[in-house]
Design a protein around this motif. Structure first.
Motif, PDB file in Angstrom:
ATOM      1  N   SER A  36       0.832  -1.208   0.000  1.00 24.77           N
ATOM      2  CA  SER A  36       0.000   0.000   0.000  1.00 24.77           C
ATOM      3  C   SER A  36       0.866   1.257   0.000  1.00 24.77           C
ATOM      4  CB  SER A  36      -0.914  -0.011   1.226  1.00 24.77           C
ATOM      5  OG  SER A  36      -1.556   1.234   1.375  1.00 24.77           O
ATOM      6  N   ASN A  37       1.879   1.271   0.857  1.00 27.81           N
ATOM      7  CA  ASN A  37       2.739   2.453   0.952  1.00 27.81           C
ATOM      8  C   ASN A  37       3.563   2.659  -0.307  1.00 27.81           C
ATOM      9  OD1 ASN A  37       1.662   2.483   3.491  1.00 27.81           O
ATOM     10  ND2 ASN A  37       3.588   2.333   4.590  1.00 27.81           N
ATOM     11  N   ARG A  38       4.041   1.548  -0.876  1.00 30.75           N
ATOM     12  CA  ARG A  38       4.822   1.706  -2.113  1.00 30.75           C
ATOM     13  C   ARG A  38       3.924   2.179  -3.257  1.00 30.75           C
ATOM     14  NH1 ARG A  38       8.559  -3.091  -4.599  1.00 30.75           N
ATOM     15  NH2 ARG A  38       6.533  -3.863  -5.282  1.00 30.75           N
ATOM     16  N   ALA A  39       2.666   1.745  -3.253  1.00 28.33           N
ATOM     17  CA  ALA A  39       1.716   2.217  -4.271  1.00 28.33           C
ATOM     18  C   ALA A  39       1.546   3.731  -4.169  1.00 28.33           C
ATOM     19  CB  ALA A  39       0.372   1.515  -4.097  1.00 28.33           C
ATOM     20  N   ALA A  40       1.494   4.241  -2.944  1.00 30.91           N
ATOM     21  CA  ALA A  40       1.369   5.692  -2.754  1.00 30.91           C
ATOM     22  C   ALA A  40       2.590   6.420  -3.299  1.00 30.91           C
ATOM     23  CB  ALA A  40       1.189   5.998  -1.264  1.00 30.91           C
ATOM     24  N   CYS A  41       3.789   5.830  -3.097  1.00 31.89           N
ATOM     25  CA  CYS A  41       5.026   6.428  -3.629  1.00 31.89           C
ATOM     26  C   CYS A  41       5.005   6.452  -5.151  1.00 31.89           C
ATOM     27  CB  CYS A  41       6.234   5.622  -3.169  1.00 31.89           C
ATOM     28  SG  CYS A  41       6.827   6.102  -1.541  1.00 31.89           S
ATOM     29  N   TYR A  42       4.633   5.340  -5.736  1.00 28.62           N
ATOM     30  CA  TYR A  42       4.592   5.266  -7.201  1.00 28.62           C
ATOM     31  C   TYR A  42       3.605   6.291  -7.764  1.00 28.62           C
ATOM     32  CZ  TYR A  42       7.385   0.965  -7.548  1.00 28.62           C
ATOM     33  OH  TYR A  42       8.404   0.043  -7.529  1.00 28.62           O
ATOM     34  N   ALA A  51      -1.258  -1.771  -5.535  1.00 31.71           N
ATOM     35  CA  ALA A  51      -2.545  -1.622  -4.850  1.00 31.71           C
ATOM     36  C   ALA A  51      -3.375  -2.895  -4.987  1.00 31.71           C
ATOM     37  CB  ALA A  51      -3.300  -0.423  -5.421  1.00 31.71           C
ATOM     38  N   GLU A  52      -3.358  -3.490  -6.168  1.00 27.38           N
ATOM     39  CA  GLU A  52      -4.106  -4.730  -6.383  1.00 27.38           C
ATOM     40  C   GLU A  52      -3.518  -5.873  -5.566  1.00 27.38           C
ATOM     41  OE1 GLU A  52      -3.898  -5.008 -10.624  1.00 27.38           O
ATOM     42  OE2 GLU A  52      -5.811  -3.939 -10.919  1.00 27.38           O
ATOM     43  N   LYS A  53      -2.186  -5.889  -5.425  1.00 29.05           N
ATOM     44  CA  LYS A  53      -1.544  -6.920  -4.600  1.00 29.05           C
ATOM     45  C   LYS A  53      -1.935  -6.729  -3.134  1.00 29.05           C
ATOM     46  CE  LYS A  53       1.263 -10.361  -3.816  1.00 29.05           C
ATOM     47  NZ  LYS A  53       0.966 -11.724  -4.314  1.00 29.05           N
ATOM     48  N   CYS A  54      -2.021  -5.491  -2.718  1.00 27.59           N
ATOM     49  CA  CYS A  54      -2.425  -5.168  -1.344  1.00 27.59           C
ATOM     50  C   CYS A  54      -3.833  -5.710  -1.072  1.00 27.59           C
ATOM     51  CB  CYS A  54      -2.377  -3.659  -1.138  1.00 27.59           C
ATOM     52  SG  CYS A  54      -3.031  -3.110   0.439  1.00 27.59           S
ATOM     53  N   ILE A  55      -4.748  -5.485  -2.001  1.00 31.85           N
ATOM     54  CA  ILE A  55      -6.128  -5.964  -1.842  1.00 31.85           C
ATOM     55  C   ILE A  55      -6.171  -7.491  -1.876  1.00 31.85           C
ATOM     56  CG2 ILE A  55      -8.409  -6.025  -2.946  1.00 31.85           C
ATOM     57  CD1 ILE A  55      -7.825  -3.147  -3.916  1.00 31.85           C
ATOM     58  N   GLU A  56      -5.335  -8.083  -2.725  1.00 29.12           N
ATOM     59  CA  GLU A  56      -5.281  -9.549  -2.806  1.00 29.12           C
ATOM     60  C   GLU A  56      -4.843 -10.147  -1.462  1.00 29.12           C
ATOM     61  OE1 GLU A  56      -2.209 -12.800  -4.659  1.00 29.12           O
ATOM     62  OE2 GLU A  56      -2.712 -11.084  -5.934  1.00 29.12           O
ATOM     63  N   LYS A  91      -7.173   0.735   2.970  1.00 29.60           N
ATOM     64  CA  LYS A  91      -6.131   1.526   2.310  1.00 29.60           C
ATOM     65  C   LYS A  91      -5.856   1.011   0.898  1.00 29.60           C
ATOM     66  CE  LYS A  91      -4.328   4.925   4.750  1.00 29.60           C
ATOM     67  NZ  LYS A  91      -4.226   6.296   4.187  1.00 29.60           N
ATOM     68  N   GLY A  92      -5.966  -0.305   0.714  1.00 33.02           N
ATOM     69  CA  GLY A  92      -5.717  -0.867  -0.606  1.00 33.02           C
ATOM     70  C   GLY A  92      -6.675  -0.290  -1.646  1.00 33.02           C
ATOM     71  N   TYR A  93      -7.947  -0.155  -1.241  1.00 32.42           N
ATOM     72  CA  TYR A  93      -8.950   0.409  -2.163  1.00 32.42           C
ATOM     73  C   TYR A  93      -8.707   1.896  -2.385  1.00 32.42           C
ATOM     74  CZ  TYR A  93     -11.266  -4.026  -1.209  1.00 32.42           C
ATOM     75  OH  TYR A  93     -11.552  -5.357  -1.100  1.00 32.42           O
ATOM     76  N   SER A  94      -8.268   2.586  -1.343  1.00 38.73           N
ATOM     77  CA  SER A  94      -7.961   4.013  -1.496  1.00 38.73           C
ATOM     78  C   SER A  94      -6.824   4.210  -2.493  1.00 38.73           C
ATOM     79  CB  SER A  94      -7.564   4.627  -0.142  1.00 38.73           C
ATOM     80  OG  SER A  94      -8.619   4.551   0.771  1.00 38.73           O
ATOM     81  N   ARG A  95      -5.770   3.371  -2.360  1.00 36.64           N
ATOM     82  CA  ARG A  95      -4.623   3.497  -3.263  1.00 36.64           C
ATOM     83  C   ARG A  95      -5.040   3.195  -4.705  1.00 36.64           C
ATOM     84  NH1 ARG A  95      -2.089   6.261   0.518  1.00 36.64           N
ATOM     85  NH2 ARG A  95      -0.988   5.007   2.092  1.00 36.64           N
ATOM     86  N   MET A 106     -14.656   4.817  -9.223  1.00 34.45           N
ATOM     87  CA  MET A 106     -15.904   4.806  -8.445  1.00 34.45           C
ATOM     88  C   MET A 106     -16.210   3.398  -7.937  1.00 34.45           C
ATOM     89  SD  MET A 106     -18.719   6.421  -7.417  1.00 34.45           S
ATOM     90  CE  MET A 106     -19.348   7.732  -8.440  1.00 34.45           C
ATOM     91  N   GLU A 107     -16.076   2.405  -8.814  1.00 35.05           N
ATOM     92  CA  GLU A 107     -16.342   1.017  -8.423  1.00 35.05           C
ATOM     93  C   GLU A 107     -15.379   0.564  -7.320  1.00 35.05           C
ATOM     94  OE1 GLU A 107     -16.161  -1.434 -11.873  1.00 35.05           O
ATOM     95  OE2 GLU A 107     -17.861  -0.449 -12.866  1.00 35.05           O
ATOM     96  N   THR A 108     -14.097   0.970  -7.439  1.00 31.94           N
ATOM     97  CA  THR A 108     -13.102   0.586  -6.421  1.00 31.94           C
ATOM     98  C   THR A 108     -13.440   1.196  -5.073  1.00 31.94           C
ATOM     99  OG1 THR A 108     -11.349   0.385  -8.086  1.00 31.94           O
ATOM    100  CG2 THR A 108     -10.657   0.676  -5.812  1.00 31.94           C
TER     101      THR A 108
END
Length: 596
Positions: free
Chosen positions: A413-419, A432-437, A444-448, A463-465
């Protein structure tokens, strides 16, 4: 101080990347590319011994043994207490036919690591070749020296024709290289005829029904001996067949007996040895299997057997070592044995086994590297750099945290925010998808993921996410804010408030979306058009009922929207169909259909 550290880090990272590319190229058999990648890595990190070791292996695979030797020497110089360096050194010497030096190198390596199977095998192989290459007392040795041999054979009418036969030329080259090899080819009448020419003696050979009586000093082939040799080989083959039959029935004890008998009868066919090794492998007697494989390789070298058979023995040995590695956790001998097999013969099955061994080694290293406590510490370091807006450094620490604990969704999640901050949207979306998986309930995964999709202007997907995340955390303010932003952007398109530039960009993105393309070619939506008004006048011109080419689909759906505004009866019918309304909303959001 910090700036200096930053300048060094890219070189280290780039060297690791070049090394990884080199390893991948080596595994796929592209040794030239492997050399190039390892060279690039060496230029970036010239004191890393592993890079010289890897390049040495790549050079050896290309039969560039002098270059392989140079890199192996550098490896040993940089890391004299690393056993594998001596393995590379020994292999390079073998390639240069310097068997004594090779044996010395393998011996030094064994002083460091006495249990190293690769070094043991290398030493046995080098010693065997050294003995085979040692000069033997041969009374005919001088006859085969120098270019004079070829001149004599070419000048004599009885041997001139032999020089056009590749197998004969190869035999003579072998004898010239080592006169002791003459003993291997005495049964060939062409060799006997050539020997007579070279020694200036008359050696007459039999030639079927036209053979003449031999004088006492003539050298002849003893027919009873030939018959006896043939009978011996047939008997050995029969034993082999009985061994094969027993093996198929899983009667391993009898299979071993038959193969052993075949070996005693005929010791010039190494297939009997490799077959017995296969039985030991099946029985789980891995040490015995390895001994038989080593014996097959050594005997194969002495007999100059087909290189495919030698490769088969090495592959079988690698398989046995691989079974043992599941307990010992040492895959290095497995990998080296498979690599040796591939230098003998490039077999797809061996390559597959090599890749599996390398993958197992990598997974084991990852398991050994696993340390959640260090992972948490690295993630905290990443958080500090993120707060300071030093996003590349934050990514580095988050990446280390993931290596230390690949199951921690927070690091992804944090690395997704950096990217996302760095504009690397595809990488951010993947994280982010790996975080949700890893944790489908982690908001936070959905937010990212929603944030990345929003920045990519995929407002419907975002919107769906966000809505999916709200199912798990209905009061999450970050998710609610995300929904609000998406609604604003979607309504902006619905009202037709987009600037020409925004509209053009959104339409281009929409036309690349497979879902939009499917809607535009949906026959159900075409039917909606047929049930609506016959034409529509707008800024783009008039589209009629029969104009249903793919390029007119936008107008088809504009007709539906016109119905919703101007034709109450048709609008009621459309609104009763949620599928049609959902598709219309998709087209409006993408800018393909506009509301004026």
């Amino acid at each position: 101080t910090f700036q200096k550290k930053q300048r060094r880090l890219p070189d280290s990272t780039m060297a690791d990347e070049a090394k990884a590319k080199g390893n991948a190229a080596f595994s796929s058999g592209d040794f030239t590319s492997a050399v190039n990648h390892f060279t690039e890595a060496i230029n970036l990190s010239p004191t890393k011994h592993v890079l010289f070791s890897n390049r040495s292996a790549a050079h050896a695979s290309l039969h560039q043994y002098q270059e392989a030797l140079s890199d192996a020497k550098k490896t040993v110089e940089l890391k004299p207490d690393w056993a594998k360096g001596y393995s590379r050194l020994g292999a390079a010497h073998v390639g240069l036919n310097q068997f004594g030096e090779a044996a010395d190198a393998y011996s030094k390596g064994l002083e460091i690591d006495p249990s190293n199977e690769a070094l043991k095998t290398g030493l046995a192989d080098a010693s065997s070749r050294s003995r085979a290459a040692a000069p033997q007392n041969n009374p005919f040795g001088d006859a085969f020296k120098g270019p004079e041999m070829w001149a004599k054979l070419s000048a004599d009418p009885s041997t001139r024709g032999f020089l056009k036969q590749p197998d004969f030329v190869n035999m003579m080259q072998e004898i010239q290289r080592s006169p002791s090899n003459l003993n291997l080819y005495l049964k060939d009448q062409r060799v006997m005829q050539s020997l007579g020419v070279l020694l200036n003696v008359q050696i007459r050979t039999q030639a079927g029904d036209e053979a003449e009586a031999m004088e006492e000093d003539e050298m002849v082939v003893n027919e009873p001996e030939v018959a006896e040799e043939k009978e011996k080989k047939e008997k050995a083959l029969k034993e082999k067949e009985m061994g094969n039959a027993a093996y198929k029935k899983k009667d391993f004890e009898n299979a071993i007996k038959h193969y052993s008998t075949a070996m005693e009868i005929d010791d010039e066919d190494i297939s009997y040895i490799t077959n017995r090794a296969a039985v030991h492998l099946e029985m789980g007697n891995y040490d015995e299997c390895i001994k038989d494989c080593d014996k097959a390789v050594e005997r194969g070298r002495e007999l100059r057997s087909d290189y495919k058979m030698v490769a088969k023995a090495l592959t079988r040995k690698g398989t046995a070592l691989g079974k043992m590695a599941k307990v010992s956790k040492d895959y290095e001998p497995v990998i080296e044995t498979y690599q040796k097999a591939l230098t003998e013969h490039r077999n797809p099955d061996t390559l597959k086994r090599l890749n599996e061994a390398e993958r197992a080694k990598k997974e084991l290293e990852q398991q050994e590297y696993f340390d959640p406590a260090i992972g948490d510490a690295e993630r905290e370091k990443g958080n500090e750099f993120f707060k300071e807006q030093k996003y590349p450094d934050a990514v580095r620490h988050y990446t280390e945290a993931i290596k230390r604990n690949p199951k921690d969704p927070r690091a992804y999640s944090n690395r997704a925010a950096c990217y996302t901050k760095l504009g690397a949207m595809p990488e951010g979306l993947k994280d982010a998808e790996k975080c949700i998986e890893l944790d489908p309930t982690f908001s936070k995964g959905y937010s990212r993921k929603g944030a990345v999709q929003f920045f990519m202007k995929e407002y419907d997907n975002a919107m769906e996410t966000y809505q999916e995340g709200l199912k798990h955390d209905p009061n999450n303010q970050e998710l609610l804010d995300g929904v609000r932003r998406c609604v604003q952007q979607i309504n902006k398109a619905n009202r037709g408030d987009l600037t020409p530039e925004e509209l053009k960009e959104r339409q281009a993105k929409g036309m690349q979306d497979p879902e939009i393309q499917n809607i535009l070619t949906d026959p159900v939506m075409r039917q909606v058009k047929r049930q609506s008004l016959t034409s529509l006048d707008d800024c783009c011109g008039t589209i009629y009922v029969d104009d249903v080419s793919p390029n007119s689909n936008t107008a088809l759906f504009e007709q539906v929207l016109s119905d919703l505004q101007e034709n109450p009866a048709a609008a009621q019918k459309h609104m009763q169909n949620p599928m049609i309304m959902n598709k219309i909303q998709k087209l409006i959001s993408s800018g393909i259909v506009q509301m004026k």
